[in-house]
Motif scaffolding. Structure first.
Motif, mmCIF file in Angstrom:
data_model
loop_
_atom_site.group_PDB
_atom_site.id
_atom_site.type_symbol
_atom_site.label_atom_id
_atom_site.label_comp_id
_atom_site.label_asym_id
_atom_site.label_seq_id
_atom_site.Cartn_x
_atom_site.Cartn_y
_atom_site.Cartn_z
ATOM 1 N N ARG A 185 25.584 49.117 -3.749
ATOM 2 C CA ARG A 185 24.843 48.716 -4.948
ATOM 3 C C ARG A 185 25.747 48.747 -6.177
ATOM 4 O O ARG A 185 26.519 49.685 -6.367
ATOM 5 C CB ARG A 185 23.651 49.643 -5.170
ATOM 6 N N VAL A 186 25.626 47.716 -6.985
ATOM 7 C CA VAL A 186 26.369 47.619 -8.241
ATOM 8 C C VAL A 186 25.412 47.870 -9.393
ATOM 9 O O VAL A 186 24.343 47.258 -9.461
ATOM 10 C CB VAL A 186 27.031 46.230 -8.400
ATOM 11 N N ASP A 187 25.762 48.769 -10.302
ATOM 12 C CA ASP A 187 24.963 49.061 -11.497
ATOM 13 C C ASP A 187 25.740 48.615 -12.732
ATOM 14 O O ASP A 187 26.874 49.052 -12.944
ATOM 15 C CB ASP A 187 24.673 50.556 -11.611
ATOM 16 N N VAL A 188 25.122 47.745 -13.536
ATOM 17 C CA VAL A 188 25.747 47.276 -14.768
ATOM 18 C C VAL A 188 24.892 47.758 -15.941
ATOM 19 O O VAL A 188 23.700 47.443 -16.020
ATOM 20 C CB VAL A 188 25.857 45.736 -14.794
ATOM 21 N N ASN A 218 18.962 39.006 0.436
ATOM 22 C CA ASN A 218 17.652 39.506 0.850
ATOM 23 C C ASN A 218 17.243 40.797 0.140
ATOM 24 O O ASN A 218 16.237 41.417 0.488
ATOM 25 C CB ASN A 218 17.612 39.716 2.368
ATOM 26 N N ARG A 219 18.003 41.217 -0.850
ATOM 27 C CA ARG A 219 17.645 42.403 -1.646
ATOM 28 C C ARG A 219 17.456 41.973 -3.095
ATOM 29 O O ARG A 219 18.256 41.231 -3.646
ATOM 30 C CB ARG A 219 18.721 43.478 -1.535
ATOM 31 N N ASP A 220 16.374 42.452 -3.699
ATOM 32 C CA ASP A 220 15.993 42.015 -5.046
ATOM 33 C C ASP A 220 16.955 42.546 -6.105
ATOM 34 O O ASP A 220 17.546 43.628 -5.968
ATOM 35 C CB ASP A 220 14.578 42.495 -5.380
ATOM 36 N N ILE A 221 17.080 41.767 -7.172
ATOM 37 C CA ILE A 221 17.810 42.207 -8.369
ATOM 38 C C ILE A 221 16.844 43.037 -9.214
ATOM 39 O O ILE A 221 15.700 42.641 -9.444
ATOM 40 C CB ILE A 221 18.328 41.002 -9.175
ATOM 41 N N GLU A 222 17.300 44.183 -9.688
ATOM 42 C CA GLU A 222 16.441 45.076 -10.470
ATOM 43 C C GLU A 222 17.008 45.220 -11.879
ATOM 44 O O GLU A 222 18.204 45.449 -12.050
ATOM 45 C CB GLU A 222 16.347 46.451 -9.809
ATOM 46 N N VAL A 223 16.130 45.075 -12.863
ATOM 47 C CA VAL A 223 16.501 45.302 -14.267
ATOM 48 C C VAL A 223 15.567 46.375 -14.792
ATOM 49 O O VAL A 223 14.368 46.129 -14.998
ATOM 50 C CB VAL A 223 16.398 44.021 -15.107
ATOM 51 N N MET A 224 16.082 47.575 -15.016
ATOM 52 C CA MET A 224 15.283 48.734 -15.382
ATOM 53 C C MET A 224 15.754 49.295 -16.724
ATOM 54 O O MET A 224 16.920 49.674 -16.869
ATOM 55 C CB MET A 224 15.395 49.823 -14.308
ATOM 56 N N ILE A 233 18.324 49.105 -27.080
ATOM 57 C CA ILE A 233 17.544 49.560 -25.935
ATOM 58 C C ILE A 233 18.396 49.301 -24.695
ATOM 59 O O ILE A 233 18.810 48.166 -24.447
ATOM 60 C CB ILE A 233 16.198 48.819 -25.847
ATOM 61 N N ASN A 234 18.649 50.331 -23.944
ATOM 62 C CA ASN A 234 19.600 50.255 -22.834
ATOM 63 C C ASN A 234 18.881 50.032 -21.508
ATOM 64 O O ASN A 234 17.800 50.566 -21.266
ATOM 65 C CB ASN A 234 20.426 51.525 -22.758
ATOM 66 N N PHE A 235 19.511 49.233 -20.636
ATOM 67 C CA PHE A 235 18.964 49.021 -19.302
ATOM 68 C C PHE A 235 20.096 48.926 -18.289
ATOM 69 O O PHE A 235 21.264 48.751 -18.649
ATOM 70 C CB PHE A 235 18.092 47.755 -19.263
ATOM 71 N N LYS A 236 19.718 49.048 -17.011
ATOM 72 C CA LYS A 236 20.677 48.885 -15.916
ATOM 73 C C LYS A 236 20.256 47.686 -15.078
ATOM 74 O O LYS A 236 19.097 47.580 -14.674
ATOM 75 C CB LYS A 236 20.720 50.124 -15.024
ATOM 76 N N ALA A 237 21.184 46.780 -14.838
ATOM 77 C CA ALA A 237 20.976 45.675 -13.908
ATOM 78 C C ALA A 237 21.580 46.093 -12.577
ATOM 79 O O ALA A 237 22.773 46.400 -12.491
ATOM 80 C CB ALA A 237 21.643 44.411 -14.420
#
Length: 313
Positions: A185-188, A218-224, A233-237
């Motif tokens: 998993r890559v976290d940006v 087949n795995r969803d992209i998550e933006v949290m 406002i900070n988030f992780k993709a």
């Protein structure tokens, strides 16, 4: 002269006794030689056959060689003891066994670390927690496994250095195998302005990362969103990529940052810069601007006084 003759007679008698014993032992010596030859021949045949059998169940060359070599040496040792027994050297056999036991005990104390690395290497070869080509992190070292022996695990760091870690260190400490599942998993981490529509930002980021390098489709992209920062406002993709080398991870992360920046520019989304207000307090909490104004007034008054004195002169 008489003493010399007596000595020669004793020597000849002794040689005659030895000769008679050798003649009596000739059949035993002949049998012992045949047994010794058969021992080498049978041990070599068993070793070759065992190599073919073990290779079907184990892919560790080091472990395969260890097992076949130990069996080969054991057979040779057994044959050697049988030869001594045939030659009626039973006491020699007992003495050798006792000597081997004492020598083994002494070597065990002298080479504890080597023995520990050796045993750890055997366990690693049997359990196979990782293999050659895997990317691992252990003992603060990170890199690709280049070779596994019964003494060391050789790790090639991403910067090119080769690290030879003793098996004991690898066996006794945590090991992270990044190649085990073939994905990572890559976290940006990104920040956007407080004025932005956060749900719109989520949609834009997901669309931007849809075709990022090596992404697992087949795995969803998550933006949290995870924090209210000082100026954003900070988030992780987060998304998953196929992983076999470190370049797969860093390349995908770099590509993701480029795509997010382009998407934000195209949609006029602001990534704010941190804003800092610097307050240089001179004394008692006075502000720098007030202090500078006071100094300026004093300097101005002094200049006027000097001008008046000059005019009087």
């Amino acid at each position: 002269m008489k003493d010399i003759n007596n000595a020669l007679e004793l020597l000849l008698d002794k040689l005659q006794v030895w000769g008679n014993q050798v003649i009596l032992l000739l059949p035993n010596i002949f049998v012992a030689i045949i047994l010794l030859i058969l021992t080498f021949y049978i041990a070599r045949m068993i070793r070759n056959g065992l190599d073919n059998v073990i290779s079907r169940f184990s892919h560790s060359n080091a472990l395969n060689n260890l097992i076949s070599t130990l069996l080969y040496l054991s057979l040779l040792l057994l044959g050697f003891f049988v030869v001594l027994w045939v030659l009626k050297l039973d006491k020699v056999v007992i003495s050798l066994l006792a000597g081997v036991g004492i020598l083994g005990l002494a070597l065990g104390f002298a080479f504890q670390d080597i023995a520990a690395n050796f045993i750890s290497g055997v366990i690693i070869a049997v359990q196979k927690p990782f293999g050659v080509g895997d990317m691992i992190e252990t003992n603060e070292y990170f890199g690709v496994i280049e070779r596994i022996t019964l003494r060391t695990v050789d790790i090639r760091k991403p910067t090119g250095e080769l690290v030879k870690l003793p098996n004991k260190m690898v066996f006794e400490n945590p090991v992270t195998n990044l190649s085990f599942h073939g994905t990572r998993r890559v976290d940006v981490e990104v920040g956007v302005s407080y004025a932005e529509d956060l749900e719109r930002v989520q949609t834009i980021v997901i669309d931007a990362l849809e075709n990022v390098k090596n992404r697992v489709k087949n795995r969803d992209i998550e933006v949290m969103y995870d924090a209210f920062g000082d100026s954003s406002i900070n988030f992780k993709a987060r998304f998953w990529v196929s992983y076999s080398r470190q370049v797969d991870y860093v390349g995908a992360k770099s590509d993701a940052i480029i795509r997010i920046k382009k998407a934000f520019d195209a949609n006029n989304i602001v990534i704010p810069f941190p804003i800092r207000t610097l307050d240089f307090a001179i004394k008692g909490g006075d502000r720098l601007s007030d202090e500078l104004q006071s100094i300026k007034s004093i300097n101005g008054a002094g200049s006027e006084s000097q001008q008046q004195e000059s005019n009087k002169g």
